[in-house]
Design a protein around this motif. Sequence first.
Motif, PDB file in Angstrom:
ATOM      1  N   GLU A  25       0.933  -1.270  -0.129  1.00 32.35           N
ATOM      2  CA  GLU A  25       0.069   0.058   0.057  1.00 32.35           C
ATOM      3  C   GLU A  25       0.822   1.154   0.011  1.00 32.35           C
ATOM      4  OE1 GLU A  25      -1.244   0.342   4.569  1.00 32.35           O
ATOM      5  OE2 GLU A  25      -2.178  -1.403   3.629  1.00 32.35           O
ATOM      6  N   THR A  26       0.246   2.290  -0.372  1.00 31.72           N
ATOM      7  CA  THR A  26       1.144   3.662  -0.494  1.00 31.72           C
ATOM      8  C   THR A  26       0.218   4.629   0.336  1.00 31.72           C
ATOM      9  OG1 THR A  26       1.880   3.042  -2.619  1.00 31.72           O
ATOM     10  CG2 THR A  26       1.958   4.996  -2.110  1.00 31.72           C
ATOM     11  N   HIS A  27       1.125   5.484   0.943  1.00 29.38           N
ATOM     12  CA  HIS A  27       0.437   6.670   1.814  1.00 29.38           C
ATOM     13  C   HIS A  27       1.219   7.693   1.374  1.00 29.38           C
ATOM     14  CE1 HIS A  27      -1.179   3.547   4.780  1.00 29.38           C
ATOM     15  NE2 HIS A  27      -0.103   3.063   4.538  1.00 29.38           N
ATOM     16  N   GLY A  28       0.401   9.012   1.342  1.00 33.72           N
ATOM     17  CA  GLY A  28       1.004  10.214   0.801  1.00 33.72           C
ATOM     18  C   GLY A  28       0.800  10.667  -0.565  1.00 33.72           C
ATOM     19  N   THR A  29       1.088  11.901  -0.798  1.00 38.55           N
ATOM     20  CA  THR A  29       0.662  12.172  -2.075  1.00 38.55           C
ATOM     21  C   THR A  29       2.045  12.964  -2.978  1.00 38.55           C
ATOM     22  OG1 THR A  29       0.388  14.449  -1.235  1.00 38.55           O
ATOM     23  CG2 THR A  29      -1.616  13.049  -1.496  1.00 38.55           C
ATOM     24  N   ILE A  30       3.083  13.022  -2.057  1.00 39.37           N
ATOM     25  CA  ILE A  30       4.359  13.833  -2.680  1.00 39.37           C
ATOM     26  C   ILE A  30       5.511  12.755  -3.240  1.00 39.37           C
ATOM     27  CG2 ILE A  30       6.305  15.504  -2.567  1.00 39.37           C
ATOM     28  CD1 ILE A  30       4.511  17.005  -0.799  1.00 39.37           C
ATOM     29  N   ALA A  31       5.615  12.515  -4.584  1.00 42.67           N
ATOM     30  CA  ALA A  31       6.521  11.539  -5.059  1.00 42.67           C
ATOM     31  C   ALA A  31       7.337  12.045  -6.336  1.00 42.67           C
ATOM     32  CB  ALA A  31       5.821  10.130  -5.439  1.00 42.67           C
ATOM     33  N   PRO A  32       8.009  13.320  -6.031  1.00 41.62           N
ATOM     34  CA  PRO A  32       8.685  13.762  -7.292  1.00 41.62           C
ATOM     35  C   PRO A  32       9.729  12.722  -7.911  1.00 41.62           C
ATOM     36  CG  PRO A  32       9.507  14.732  -5.067  1.00 41.62           C
ATOM     37  CD  PRO A  32       8.241  13.716  -4.744  1.00 41.62           C
ATOM     38  N   ALA A  33       9.522  12.995  -9.193  1.00 44.89           N
ATOM     39  CA  ALA A  33      10.383  12.201 -10.149  1.00 44.89           C
ATOM     40  C   ALA A  33      11.675  13.153 -10.378  1.00 44.89           C
ATOM     41  CB  ALA A  33       9.798  11.821 -11.323  1.00 44.89           C
ATOM     42  N   SER A  34      11.501  14.366 -10.219  1.00 47.81           N
ATOM     43  CA  SER A  34      12.521  15.267 -10.761  1.00 47.81           C
ATOM     44  C   SER A  34      12.754  16.486  -9.763  1.00 47.81           C
ATOM     45  CB  SER A  34      12.206  16.107 -12.013  1.00 47.81           C
ATOM     46  OG  SER A  34      11.182  16.951 -11.960  1.00 47.81           O
ATOM     47  N   LEU A  35      13.855  16.989  -9.510  1.00 48.28           N
ATOM     48  CA  LEU A  35      14.224  17.981  -8.591  1.00 48.28           C
ATOM     49  C   LEU A  35      13.164  19.041  -8.921  1.00 48.28           C
ATOM     50  CD1 LEU A  35      15.784  19.332  -6.480  1.00 48.28           C
ATOM     51  CD2 LEU A  35      17.632  20.057  -8.169  1.00 48.28           C
ATOM     52  N   ASP A  36      12.911  19.305 -10.140  1.00 43.07           N
ATOM     53  CA  ASP A  36      11.852  20.222 -10.317  1.00 43.07           C
ATOM     54  C   ASP A  36      10.439  20.141  -9.721  1.00 43.07           C
ATOM     55  OD1 ASP A  36      13.637  22.130 -11.893  1.00 43.07           O
ATOM     56  OD2 ASP A  36      12.870  21.373 -13.881  1.00 43.07           O
ATOM     57  N   GLU A  37      10.143  18.907  -9.894  1.00 48.10           N
ATOM     58  CA  GLU A  37       8.791  18.552  -9.234  1.00 48.10           C
ATOM     59  C   GLU A  37       9.003  18.639  -7.563  1.00 48.10           C
ATOM     60  OE1 GLU A  37       7.412  14.634 -10.415  1.00 48.10           O
ATOM     61  OE2 GLU A  37       7.527  14.977 -12.678  1.00 48.10           O
ATOM     62  N   ALA A  38      10.190  18.421  -7.092  1.00 47.77           N
ATOM     63  CA  ALA A  38      10.323  18.317  -5.489  1.00 47.77           C
ATOM     64  C   ALA A  38       9.795  19.901  -5.193  1.00 47.77           C
ATOM     65  CB  ALA A  38      11.561  17.896  -5.261  1.00 47.77           C
ATOM     66  N   GLU A  39      11.045  20.642  -5.922  1.00 49.56           N
ATOM     67  CA  GLU A  39      10.772  21.907  -5.644  1.00 49.56           C
ATOM     68  C   GLU A  39       9.288  22.714  -5.784  1.00 49.56           C
ATOM     69  OE1 GLU A  39      13.738  23.620  -8.409  1.00 49.56           O
ATOM     70  OE2 GLU A  39      15.504  23.384  -6.941  1.00 49.56           O
ATOM     71  N   ALA A  40       8.550  22.560  -6.889  1.00 48.68           N
ATOM     72  CA  ALA A  40       7.258  22.692  -7.036  1.00 48.68           C
ATOM     73  C   ALA A  40       6.295  22.361  -5.868  1.00 48.68           C
ATOM     74  CB  ALA A  40       6.631  22.070  -8.275  1.00 48.68           C
ATOM     75  N   ALA A  41       6.440  20.999  -5.457  1.00 46.88           N
ATOM     76  CA  ALA A  41       5.744  20.278  -4.166  1.00 46.88           C
ATOM     77  C   ALA A  41       6.142  21.179  -3.003  1.00 46.88           C
ATOM     78  CB  ALA A  41       5.948  18.917  -3.975  1.00 46.88           C
ATOM     79  N   PHE A  42       7.276  21.559  -2.807  1.00 43.10           N
ATOM     80  CA  PHE A  42       7.779  22.063  -1.434  1.00 43.10           C
ATOM     81  C   PHE A  42       7.234  23.663  -1.671  1.00 43.10           C
ATOM     82  CE2 PHE A  42      11.222  24.136   0.777  1.00 43.10           C
ATOM     83  CZ  PHE A  42      10.953  23.674   2.139  1.00 43.10           C
ATOM     84  N   ASP A  43       6.998  24.519  -2.793  1.00 39.97           N
ATOM     85  CA  ASP A  43       6.597  25.584  -2.888  1.00 39.97           C
ATOM     86  C   ASP A  43       5.203  25.543  -2.526  1.00 39.97           C
ATOM     87  OD1 ASP A  43       9.059  26.834  -3.506  1.00 39.97           O
ATOM     88  OD2 ASP A  43       8.874  26.857  -5.632  1.00 39.97           O
ATOM     89  N   ARG A  44       4.357  24.530  -3.034  1.00 39.30           N
ATOM     90  CA  ARG A  44       2.875  24.483  -2.728  1.00 39.30           C
ATOM     91  C   ARG A  44       2.720  24.387  -1.405  1.00 39.30           C
ATOM     92  NH1 ARG A  44       3.234  21.330  -7.149  1.00 39.30           N
ATOM     93  NH2 ARG A  44       3.051  19.352  -6.087  1.00 39.30           N
TER      94      ARG A  44
END
Length: 173
Positions: A2-21
């Motif tokens: 099973e999977t818990h959570g919603t943030i699974a960035p494939a790239s650094l740009d995706e991680a930065e965008a999620a962090f900004d959100r």
Amino acid sequence: METHGTIAPASLDEAEAAFDRVGPTAQVVVRETAKAMEFDREEYSERVTGDVIETVRNALFAESLSVTVGTRAEFDDWRSTHEEYELVELGNPDVERVAWHAVPFAETVLATTFQNEEDAAVSTLRRNAFGRVYRDVLLGEEAEGDDDASAGADDDTATDAAGTDGDATGADR
């Protein structure tokens, strides 16, 4: 599995965008918490600093990271198809249950073992992922930092074979 959570960035740009959100949410959480604690304007100005809001943002991001939970066999199967990933494993390798978070852009997978306390293991894993991988790339800080925002980024917070964890108390959200 099973999977818990919603943030699974494939790239650094995706991680930065999620962090900004999560930044605006952190500001609202801090403001509403201060209001519930009945801070007046002076106390709010004195106690609610940028560091406080940053700590909440870090925690919100970390606690939203996507974590897969499964058996040791399921984790080993996942690893066999991701051999290029460096493994950071916390806990006892002989325990049957594993929680893991893959960071594709860093070619790293963090895993922690547990027997019974799944929520504690997931929370511990998330704090370790933030402290060991995301903190440095998102904030430009050393992953070995000892400030409050990196709480739980050390091996000694991993759950043990009995499933106990003296530090991880966050429920899965």
